[in-house]
Design a protein around this motif. Structure first.
Motif, PDB file in Angstrom:
ATOM      1  N   VAL A 199       0.898  -1.269   0.144  1.00  0.00           N
ATOM      2  CA  VAL A 199      -0.222  -0.162   0.181  1.00  0.00           C
ATOM      3  C   VAL A 199       0.920   1.506  -0.004  1.00  0.00           C
ATOM      4  CG1 VAL A 199      -1.791   1.241   1.450  1.00  0.00           C
ATOM      5  CG2 VAL A 199      -2.057  -1.068   1.175  1.00  0.00           C
ATOM      6  N   GLN A 203       0.950   3.962  -2.854  1.00  0.00           N
ATOM      7  CA  GLN A 203       0.428   5.444  -2.400  1.00  0.00           C
ATOM      8  C   GLN A 203       1.512   6.487  -2.999  1.00  0.00           C
ATOM      9  OE1 GLN A 203      -2.386   5.104  -2.196  1.00  0.00           O
ATOM     10  NE2 GLN A 203      -3.032   5.277   0.077  1.00  0.00           N
ATOM     11  N   ARG A 221      -8.414   8.031  -4.908  1.00  0.00           N
ATOM     12  CA  ARG A 221      -7.321   6.695  -4.728  1.00  0.00           C
ATOM     13  C   ARG A 221      -6.662   6.570  -3.562  1.00  0.00           C
ATOM     14  NH1 ARG A 221      -7.210   2.952  -8.829  1.00  0.00           N
ATOM     15  NH2 ARG A 221      -9.146   3.773  -9.234  1.00  0.00           N
ATOM     16  N   TYR A 225      -7.543   3.797  -0.969  1.00  0.00           N
ATOM     17  CA  TYR A 225      -6.323   2.665  -0.613  1.00  0.00           C
ATOM     18  C   TYR A 225      -5.986   2.753   0.731  1.00  0.00           C
ATOM     19  CZ  TYR A 225      -5.164   0.964  -5.168  1.00  0.00           C
ATOM     20  OH  TYR A 225      -5.153   0.217  -6.473  1.00  0.00           O
ATOM     21  N   GLU A 226      -6.062   3.858   1.516  1.00  0.00           N
ATOM     22  CA  GLU A 226      -5.663   3.909   2.913  1.00  0.00           C
ATOM     23  C   GLU A 226      -6.778   3.294   3.609  1.00  0.00           C
ATOM     24  OE1 GLU A 226      -3.541   4.074   6.127  1.00  0.00           O
ATOM     25  OE2 GLU A 226      -2.681   4.246   4.036  1.00  0.00           O
TER      26      GLU A 226
END
Length: 428
Positions: A199, A203, A221, A225-226
């Motif tokens: 991740v 990022q 996004r 994702y987080e």
């Protein structure tokens, strides 16, 4: 914030399909009782849009269940909600709602987005855009659904979509049975540190692209994702009600994991105390073109009555009721005219007058607002539009509905478009 808020969050109990106001909250219709079985006066219906009863002989249908005065306020409502009746002095009942759409999809779109035009942001997304979320490891806008009744009227994801707002403000639907979110569990052999590395790397690549392209969806996004990573821990904890006392489960009348409205009400409380801003519970099955008496008495009303009363009680004792707004209602009401199929009576869609109620922070409990006419056809006194409801909802959250805007295609848009006024008589 544009002014001091009265509430921090909204729990919207959405009765999808259109519950009949004449069997629930629209009281005192002696003229409709007197006209039962007689032709509906053409003065009411001539030139009016009627859904499935168009060009048919129209006969009046009296309310099918008795009404009673409840609580110190003496508010009249149906006897089908004996549990909810114990909280009647906390409810503000609006009996003069009206809408612009006579069929389910456009009416649901209007109730959720402020317009019948598809593709506009939902009210939950507007609130997320305006206020953000207090939840760090859960979405700020969560949707749950359940079903009990005649027909599980379909609902579309655009009812909780962001429209032209950045997609990070979209509502997230949690499934009521099984894993609430697809792929919420880590695959075998992948631990939290390994996933964290992946991740973080993705990022970092997105962070390089964001200033170069200036695309808001890249920022979305990154945030999503987080959030997804955090939800792998928070969602299982949210859904694990094993530590809830048996007394709490009995209060709601739920069996966790059964996908019922009662279980979703318990989850709504758990979401509220975790900082989720907008919680919407769709309960489908209120589309009573036939079988009105059976489905109202044996399915729809029993499936929500104890659960809503339990939710109110639970929120009160946890100190959450005072800063939560609860909304109950559907996309429209039902006709005062009968609709019959194979000898079984029901009611058609009706947009000219229907009921809903509000409760919680900033609401004048025990109040009633507006009336329909003597037959329950037209909203008559203190007519209240969907845009007025949205303006009031935003006001209670500390937002001036005329100032919460987003520029799109050269125009400043807002949830209430160019309409909307506060429903001041129901505000404390």
């Amino acid at each position: 914030l544009h002014h001091a808020p009265k509430v921090k969050r909204v729990i919207y109990l959405y009765m999808s399909g259109g519950p009949s106001h004449l069997e629930t909250f629209d009281a005192n219709k002696p003229e409709l009782v007197k006209m039962d079985g007689k032709p509906m006066p053409t003065s009411f219906t001539k030139g009016q849009s009627i859904a499935q009863l168009q060009n048919q002989k129209l006969a009046c249908l009296r309310p099918q269940f008795p009404f009673k005065k409840w609580g110190q306020s003496g508010t009249e409502m149906t006897t089908l909600f004996p549990h909810l009746a114990k909280h009647i002095d906390q409810l503000a009942v609006i009996r003069s709602m009206h809408t612009d759409a006579i069929n389910h999809d456009p009416a649901n779109t209007l109730m959720n987005t402020g317009t019948t035009i598809s593709g506009r942001p939902s009210m939950g997304s507007w609130i997320q855009y305006g206020l953000g979320s207090e939840a760090e490891d859960l979405p700020g806008f969560v949707v749950l659904s359940s079903h009990a009744g005649r027909s599980p009227q379909p609902i579309s994801v655009r009812m909780w979509h962001t429209g032209f707002l950045p997609s990070q403000f979209q509502g997230i639907q949690l499934r009521s049975t099984g894993d609430p979110v697809m792929y919420v569990r880590r695959p075998d052999g992948v631990d939290i540190q390994r996933q964290r590395d992946v991740v973080d790397t993705v990022q970092a690549l997105n962070d390089l692209q964001a200033p170069a392209l200036r695309d808001p969806e890249i920022t979305t996004r990154i945030a999503q994702y987080e959030m997804a990573f955090r939800m792998q821990t928070s969602i299982p904890k949210l859904m694990d009600v094993s530590q809830e006392p048996a007394e709490v489960l009995d209060l709601y009348g739920c069996k966790p994991g059964d996908g019922s409205f009662a279980s979703n009400c318990l989850l709504a409380r758990r979401l509220a105390e975790r900082g989720v801003r907008f919680i919407q519970l769709y309960h489908r099955g209120w589309d009573h073109h036939n079988g009105l008496v059976n489905f109202m008495k044996n399915h729809c009303c029993p499936s929500v009555d104890q659960a809503i009363a339990g939710l109110i009680t639970d929120l009160k004792r946890r100190g959450l009721f005072k800063d939560t707004l609860i909304v109950w209602g559907g996309e429209f009401g039902r006709t005062p005219m009968a609709q019959r199929s194979k000898g079984v009576v029901g009611r058609d869609h009706h947009m000219k007058g229907f009921s809903l109620w509000l409760a919680g922070g900033g609401i004048k409990g025990g109040a009633t607002h507006g009336t329909t006419d003597s037959l329950g056809y037209n909203a008559e006194e203190n007519r209240t539009h969907v845009n007025d409801l949205h303006a009031t909802l935003l006001h209670l959250l500390g937002i001036d509905h005329e100032r919460l805007t987003y520029r799109f295609q050269g125009r400043d848009f807002r949830l209430t478009d160019v309409h909307g006024k506060l429903i001041k008589p129901v505000l404390s």
